[in-house]
Design a protein around this motif. Structure first.
Motif, short mmCIF file in Angstrom:
data_model
loop_
_atom_site.label_atom_id
_atom_site.label_comp_id
_atom_site.label_asym_id
_atom_site.label_seq_id
_atom_site.Cartn_x
_atom_site.Cartn_y
_atom_site.Cartn_z
N ILE A 21 0.84 -1.19 0.00
CA ILE A 21 0.00 0.00 0.00
C ILE A 21 0.88 1.26 0.00
CG2 ILE A 21 -1.81 1.25 1.27
CD1 ILE A 21 -2.64 -1.44 0.07
N PRO A 22 0.65 2.15 -0.98
CA PRO A 22 1.40 3.41 -0.97
C PRO A 22 1.18 4.16 0.35
CG PRO A 22 0.15 3.19 -3.01
CD PRO A 22 -0.27 2.07 -2.12
N LEU A 23 2.16 4.96 0.74
CA LEU A 23 2.11 5.81 1.95
C LEU A 23 2.17 5.02 3.25
CD1 LEU A 23 -0.77 8.30 0.99
CD2 LEU A 23 1.67 8.50 0.49
N SER A 24 2.30 3.68 3.15
CA SER A 24 2.16 2.88 4.36
C SER A 24 3.47 2.68 5.10
CB SER A 24 1.60 1.51 4.00
OG SER A 24 2.58 0.78 3.28
N GLY A 25 4.58 3.04 4.50
CA GLY A 25 5.86 2.80 5.17
C GLY A 25 6.41 1.41 4.89
N SER A 26 5.63 0.52 4.28
CA SER A 26 6.25 -0.74 3.89
C SER A 26 5.92 -1.03 2.44
CB SER A 26 5.85 -1.88 4.82
OG SER A 26 4.54 -2.26 4.59
N GLY A 27 6.90 -1.52 1.75
CA GLY A 27 6.73 -1.73 0.31
C GLY A 27 7.92 -2.49 -0.23
N SER A 28 7.94 -2.63 -1.55
CA SER A 28 9.04 -3.35 -2.19
C SER A 28 9.77 -2.39 -3.09
CB SER A 28 8.52 -4.49 -3.04
OG SER A 28 7.63 -5.27 -2.31
N SER A 29 11.04 -2.68 -3.30
CA SER A 29 11.75 -1.87 -4.28
C SER A 29 12.77 -2.72 -4.99
CB SER A 29 12.42 -0.69 -3.59
OG SER A 29 13.38 -1.16 -2.69
N ALA A 30 13.14 -2.27 -6.16
CA ALA A 30 14.12 -2.99 -6.98
C ALA A 30 15.15 -1.98 -7.45
CB ALA A 30 13.41 -3.63 -8.16
N GLY A 31 16.19 -2.45 -8.12
CA GLY A 31 17.17 -1.54 -8.69
C GLY A 31 17.04 -1.57 -10.22
N ARG A 32 17.01 -0.43 -10.84
CA ARG A 32 16.90 -0.36 -12.30
C ARG A 32 17.80 0.72 -12.86
NH1 ARG A 32 14.85 -4.46 -11.56
NH2 ARG A 32 12.87 -5.31 -12.29
N ARG A 33 18.25 0.47 -14.11
CA ARG A 33 18.96 1.53 -14.83
C ARG A 33 18.41 1.57 -16.25
NH1 ARG A 33 24.38 -1.48 -14.05
NH2 ARG A 33 24.11 -3.36 -15.31
N ALA A 34 18.72 2.63 -16.94
CA ALA A 34 18.25 2.74 -18.32
C ALA A 34 18.92 1.64 -19.14
CB ALA A 34 18.58 4.11 -18.89
N GLU A 35 18.16 1.07 -20.03
CA GLU A 35 18.73 0.02 -20.87
C GLU A 35 19.87 0.62 -21.69
OE1 GLU A 35 16.82 -3.66 -23.37
OE2 GLU A 35 16.20 -1.65 -23.90
N GLY A 36 21.00 -0.09 -21.72
CA GLY A 36 22.15 0.40 -22.48
C GLY A 36 23.06 1.30 -21.67
N SER A 37 22.62 1.71 -20.51
CA SER A 37 23.49 2.57 -19.68
C SER A 37 24.38 1.69 -18.81
CB SER A 37 22.61 3.47 -18.80
OG SER A 37 23.21 3.65 -17.54
N ASP A 38 25.57 2.19 -18.48
CA ASP A 38 26.40 1.38 -17.58
C ASP A 38 26.53 2.04 -16.21
OD1 ASP A 38 27.85 3.47 -18.42
OD2 ASP A 38 29.49 2.32 -19.33
N LEU A 39 25.60 2.95 -15.93
CA LEU A 39 25.56 3.54 -14.59
C LEU A 39 25.05 2.50 -13.60
CD1 LEU A 39 23.97 6.98 -15.48
CD2 LEU A 39 26.36 6.52 -14.89
N ASN A 40 25.24 2.78 -12.31
CA ASN A 40 24.67 1.92 -11.29
C ASN A 40 23.15 2.01 -11.34
OD1 ASN A 40 26.67 0.51 -10.01
ND2 ASN A 40 27.18 2.20 -8.62
N THR A 41 22.50 0.93 -10.89
CA THR A 41 21.04 0.98 -10.83
C THR A 41 20.62 1.93 -9.71
OG1 THR A 41 21.01 -0.86 -9.30
CG2 THR A 41 20.79 -1.39 -11.64
N ILE A 42 19.42 2.48 -9.83
CA ILE A 42 18.89 3.27 -8.72
C ILE A 42 17.64 2.58 -8.18
CG2 ILE A 42 19.81 5.40 -9.64
CD1 ILE A 42 16.94 6.20 -10.33
N VAL A 43 17.32 2.93 -6.93
CA VAL A 43 16.20 2.27 -6.25
C VAL A 43 14.88 2.71 -6.85
CG1 VAL A 43 14.97 2.10 -4.07
CG2 VAL A 43 17.47 2.08 -4.12
N ILE A 44 14.00 1.74 -7.14
CA ILE A 44 12.68 2.10 -7.61
C ILE A 44 11.61 1.28 -6.87
CG2 ILE A 44 13.10 0.60 -9.63
CD1 ILE A 44 10.60 3.52 -9.43
#
Ligand SMILES: Nc1ncnc2c1ncn2[C@@H]1O[C@H](COP(=O)(O)OP(=O)(O)OP(=O)(O)O)[C@@H](O)[C@H]1O
Ligand SMILES: [Mg+2]
Lengths: 239, 410, 437
Positions: free
Chosen positions: B100-123
């Motif tokens: 649930i949004p705003l609830s303080g608990s949730g899931s997140s993953a790391g993603r980067r733009a396809e083709g980029s070699d930067l580190n992933t950021i939290v989403i």
């Protein structure tokens, strides 16, 4: 009893130096009754305060009751004030929220006397001044003369060797002043030395001896010469 | 009355004067720094969530029967629930969410733009059934909403290409899109995880919505994932009602849902309550900082009051004399108010420096928010008023001193 | 003499009761606010098990992504939880005095009483050493046996409140409870127990109650229980069966050991490293060797049990006390100096400077003591407020420590604030105030 030699005291403020006492030499025998006189601002109060160790002086020597008190520590001076000296002030200076009994009690407390002895001393000294019926009164509930008598009782309670009175009758009418004077004489008769500042020549004449101050010095006056008038310096500066 | 003599007589009582000045300065520094926290938290809490939180009901169900371990059964119940929820009177839309949004608990993953070699950021992401945007009341800025065809076909729980790479179409918020695609051309682009085994194509961009951690620095980054949520432990739905319809719905909903399947524990809250719960600690802190401010004012008012009282008591005779010499009551009142005014002014000037100093010190210990000038100025004005109020009573006492006092002995 | 000074000080307070009240309120507020926050922060940062302070260790192993640390902001820290497989392995040796691995879950309890609805109970899956490790007090029975752990028997330990709820608080050892689809036998019932913080697992809410039910952790395998705490994962895996999770790189297990001697500490550190190196041969633990046995206090710091705002509030509250003290100095100075003529008389009647100084300091200390007592009252209110606002239980007691510390703080503040005014008043030259005005 009291022996001052060449005592000088200078008050320094930002702008002026006042020589309140300059090279004053005074001796007072034990058991005598001395009146101190002189024009306003001549240093009478300063002399009395110095004699009573309430104030320090700059140069000179001072022996009180045979003891050199020129260089004593505060604690020792306090003890001498407490045990040997009784003060009486023109404005009485009773502590307004202590009743008569407690006011007289103050010096005895500082002496650390046991309760019984204190009560007895208070009773006796209030008997002398004739106020033993008003123990519970506050100073504000007493007349000026009564207040001064309480102040005298307070000075007496510690059986001092020396009573210092600064214009004790200054705030009182003449009848009342005479009462107080009688009281002081009675005290003196028991062997207590009394030094009293006064402006009243009549009262001064009742003393054994008079000391005249002018600009912080003692001046010798023939007893038959007129007493200088307050503020009338030109008449007296003969030096 | 003359300004000069007031100031001069102030310096007569140097120590006491400097003590009160110091007290005022310290108090200002503390008050301002407490206020900095309050403002900071207030602005965090009042931010737009991007969702219609007042009209969204959170339905939390916890299955108590092992039947739910069976995926097909679970999925059946979910579909029935969604149908039931959507059919309730006053309901605009209902969607299952895995968190649930705003609830303080949730899931997140790391993603980067396809083709980029930067580190992933939290989403932070949410697995959602259809109509999520409509249910949230969030606005689609560009692209399209998720469609049935974006979901895995029936009986499957994943979409993978021939190389075994997971491929989904997703929605993301503008804030996240801009982080990975600063040129603003995120629509149609893909994001990937660290090892390239999961690729998501952005088919729509949400204008703004908060995730589960609204006060974090990634509080508006969201990815909506077309995967049907729900486990044997829990299943959650958001239900959006017409304005004002939430209470009526909540009153009957539990019973109707238990008729679909009785083997679960159902809890209902509004999304607004969920938000308040998440902020409860911040609200508590705001109250505490506020309380400290009030107490500081109390203590310092006592100090100013005390100083003014002494000032009056000491000068009672003098005031009587002045009155006898023709000073008006107003002049006496003014005299003491000006005195306090000067003291407060000097204290506040010192306090301004201290406030900045303390702010920097606190920032270095426990990264506190920065002190802004308008807040400081407000604080100074309020303080000045408080100071004058504290001095008013003694000053009025001075005003009432009768001229006869001049002639009375103690 | 002392009693006379005390009496004089008391009279002086009584003479101006309003002013005295003002001063007492000032100091009470200072003491109240500062002891509130000092106590709160102290309670929060108190070592949860002081008697095991340097013997209880949280185990952290760096099994994370070879390309990136667990936290970019903490590149030197190993992850805060462990994988199932590592936790299982590193608690199976015989070096530690006690050791356990565990996680939190939520399971459904089906009461026998049909009038009671099934409910979700917070559950901890752990080994029986949990109870010895954390010194859990028992009311009835005790931990389950080693054999029960090894064979994943269906036994459990109930907390005090749940035993009251399910069995009316009776000795329920040997009775059964239905959880999910299985029957469990009660092995023990805990006496009331509430460590603050809940230091053995602070991941979700460090101030929540301990779990209601405790089960042998190996039951996870057959019951396929998912954790209800935090978990993270750096390496995706195909999850077809529950066992896939147990074999994955997902971190979600907490591991604790008790090491009593330096020897044990050294041996266990060596054991962890040897294990990691061994795993490296199988392509795991590719990051630099970084395995920690972390003392509880350090672990609590890493978990930010005391929030940053609490520190800010602590500093602010101490400065508040400074403000109150400055306030006190100002008012006392005014109060004392207003009394100069009386001091003059007392000096003339034989009170030494020291006596006058003492009398006034005593007056300050009376104020401070009364203010301190009132402040302690205020701080109890303050702590209740904090507990209510943050919905936590600080479990503070107005005990000798707190009263002592509060009073000491008050007396020291009174002493500091009173010294200067008392000094000033004892230096008053008596002659000056004896003159006719
Ligand atoms: N605290 C002080 N600071 C500066 N000068 C002082 C101080 N006290 C007294 N003086 C000065 O010292 C001189 C002597 O003062 P003192 O009080 O002894 O006079 P006095 O003889 O008692 O006068 P009066 O009869 O009016 O009481 C005066 O000129 C006075 O101005
Ligand atoms: Mg005089």
């Amino acid at each position: 009893m009291l022996e001052m030699k060449n005592i000088s005291k200078v008050y320094r403020t930002e702008h002026v130096e006042t020589h309140a006492l300059s090279e004053l030499t005074v001796t007072v025998e034990a058991g005598s009754f001395v009146a101190v006189m002189g024009p306003s601002g001549c240093g009478k109060t300063t002399f009395l305060n110095t004699a009573g160790l309430l104030d320090t002086f700059d140069t000179g020597t001072y022996h009180l009751d045979g003891q050199d008190v020129s260089k004593l520590k505060d604690r020792e001076m306090s003890r001498i004030r407490n045990e040997k000296i009784g003060f009486i002030f023109q404005t009485f200076n009773l502590i307004p929220d202590l009743n008569v009994f407690d006011n007289v009690d103050v010096p005895l407390r500082y002496r650390g006397m046991p309760a019984g002895a204190r009560r007895q001393a208070i009773q006796e000294s209030l008997d002398i001044v004739g106020l033993s019926s008003r123990l519970k009164h506050l100073p504000s509930q007493l007349s000026g003369g009564q207040q001064q008598r309480v102040a005298i009782a307070r000075a007496l309670a510690g059986t001092p060797r020396l009573i210092l009175a600064d214009e004790p009758t200054g705030n009182l009418d003449s009848a009342m002043a005479n009462d107080i004077m009688d009281l002081l004489e009675k005290i003196n008769e028991t062997g207590t030395t009394v030094i009293m500042v006064t402006h009243d020549p009549e009262l001064a004449n009742r003393a054994h001896r008079q000391i005249h101050l002018l600009d912080g010095r003692q001046i010798d006056l023939e007893m038959d010469e007129p007493v200088p008038l307050a503020g009338d310096r030109a008449a007296t500066v003969g030096e | 009355m003359e300004f000069g003599p007031i100031v001069r007589s102030l310096f007569h009582n140097k120590t006491r004067f400097w003590l009160v000045t110091l007290e005022i300065a310290l108090t200002l520094a503390l008050v301002i720094n407490c206020a900095v926290y309050i403002l900071d938290m207030g602005s965090k809490m009042n931010r737009d969530t991007g969702m219609d939180i007042e009209n969204i009901l959170v339905v939390h169900t916890e299955p108590v029967s092992p039947d739910f371990k069976d995926e097909t059964f679970l999925s059946q119940v979910r579909d029935e629930d969604l149908r039931l929820l959507a059919a309730q009177p006053g309901v605009l839309s209902a969607t299952a969410f895995h968190q649930i949004p705003l609830s303080g608990s949730g899931s997140s993953a790391g993603r980067r733009a396809e083709g980029s070699d930067l580190n992933t950021i939290v989403i932070p992401y949410y697995l959602v059934t259809m109509n999520a945007l409509r249910t949230l009341g969030a606005e689609l800025e560009s692209g399209r909403d998720l469609m049935a065809s974006d979901y895995p076909p029936a009986g499957q729980d994943d979409i993978r290409d021939d190389d075994g790479v997971q491929r989904f179409n997703v929605l993301v918020t503008r804030s996240f899109a801009d982080k990975l695609f600063p040129d603003g051309d995120a629509l149609g682009k893909a994001v990937v995880n660290n090892d390239g085994t999961s690729v998501q194509t952005i088919v729509g961009i949400i204008k703004h919505m908060n995730n589960s951690w609204p006060t974090s620095d990634f509080g508006s980054d969201v990815m909506l994932f077309p995967l049907k949520p729900g486990t044997a432990e829990r299943m959650r739905y958001l239900v959006r009602t017409r304005p004002g319809g939430l209470d009526a719905l909540a009153a009957t909903l539990e019973e109707s849902m238990l008729t679909t399947n009785p083997d679960r524990i159902i809890t209902l809250t509004s999304l607004a309550e969920v938000r308040d719960d998440t902020f409860s600690e911040d609200v508590a802190l705001v109250k505490i900082f506020g309380g400290v401010i009030v107490l500081l004012f109390v203590v310092t008012s006592l100090g100013i009051f005390g100083l003014a009282s002494f000032s009056v008591t000491e000068r009672t005779r003098q005031i009587g004399t002045r009155r006898a010499l023709g000073a008006t009551r107003a002049a006496i009142l003014r005299y003491f108010l000006i005195e306090t005014w000067v003291i407060t002014g000097i204290g506040l000037t010192l306090g301004t420096g201290m406030a900045f100093g303390l702010n920097m010190a606190l920032a270095s210990i426990a990264d506190s928010p920065r002190l802004e000038l308008p807040l400081l100025l407000t604080g100074i004005v309020v303080f000045w008023l408080v100071g004058m109020l504290a001095a008013l009573l003694p000053a009025m006492r001075a005003m009432m001193v009768p001229p006869v006092l001049a002639t009375r002995t103690v | 003499m002392f009693s006379y000074l005390l009496l004089t000080a008391w009279r002086s307070l009584k003479r101006n009761p309003f002013l005295s009240l003002l001063v007492v309120v000032g100091i009470a507020l200072g003491i109240g606010v500062s002891t509130t926050f000092v106590t709160a922060v102290y309670r929060l940062s108190l070592h949860p098990v002081p008697e095991k302070e340097d013997r209880l260790f949280y185990v952290r192993m760096d099994s994370w992504n070879p390309e990136r640390p667990w936290r970019d902001s903490l590149p030197d820290d190993p992850p805060d939880q462990m994988t199932w497989r590592d936790a299982l392995e590193v608690t199976s040796g015989d070096i530690p005095t006690h050791q356990t691995f565990m996680y939190k879950a939520e399971l459904t309890v089906h009461p026998e009483d049909k009038d009671m609805r099934p409910f979700r109970a917070s559950t901890r899956l752990c080994t029986n050493d949990f109870f010895a490790l954390f010194e859990v007090p028992f009311q009835y029975g005790g931990p389950w046996s080693n054999a029960a752990d090894a064979a994943a028997e269906q036994v459990l330990v109930l907390d005090h409140a749940t035993n009251a709820k399910m069995f009316g608080g009776e000795d329920s050892v040997g009775r059964t409870l239905r959880i999910e689809d299985r029957e469990f036998m009660v092995a023990g019932v805990m006496a009331p127990w509430r460590p603050i913080p809940k230091y053995y697992d602070t991941h979700n809410n460090p101030f929540e109650d301990p779990e209601e039910i405790f089960l042998p952790i190996l039951l996870s395998e057959s019951m396929e229980i998912n954790g209800a705490g935090n978990d993270s994962n750096w390496k995706g895996y195909e999850r077809n069966e529950y066992a896939d999770t147990l074999a994955s790189e997902r971190i979600w297990i907490q591991t604790w050991v008790q090491l009593d001697t330096q020897r044990q500490k050294d041996d266990y550190a060596a054991f962890l490293d040897a294990y990691a190196l061994d795993q490296r041969k199988m392509g795991r633990f590719e990051r630099p060797l970084n395995n920690w046995t972390q003392e509880t206090a350090a672990w609590m710091r890493d978990q930010h049990i005391v929030p940053a705002e609490a520190k800010t509030l602590l500093i602010i509250s101490l400065l508040f006390l400074v403000v109150c003290s400055v306030n006190l100095i100002g008012i006392l100075l005014g109060k004392f100096l207003a009394r100069a003529p009386e001091i003059g008389v007392r000096r003339a009647l034989g009170a030494s400077r020291g006596t006058i100084f003492m009398q006034h300091l005593l007056e300050c200390e009376i104020i401070a003591a009364v203010g301190g007592l009132a402040g302690l009252g205020l701080s109890v209110l303050g702590l209740w407020t904090i507990e209510a606002l943050f919905v936590i239980d600080l479990n503070f007691k107005l005990d000798l420590n707190m009263v002592g510390a509060g009073m000491l703080l008050a007396l020291v503040a009174g002493l500091l604030a009173g010294t200067y005014p008392a000094y000033r008043v004892c230096r008053i030259p008596p002659a000056q105030y004896l003159k006719a005005q």
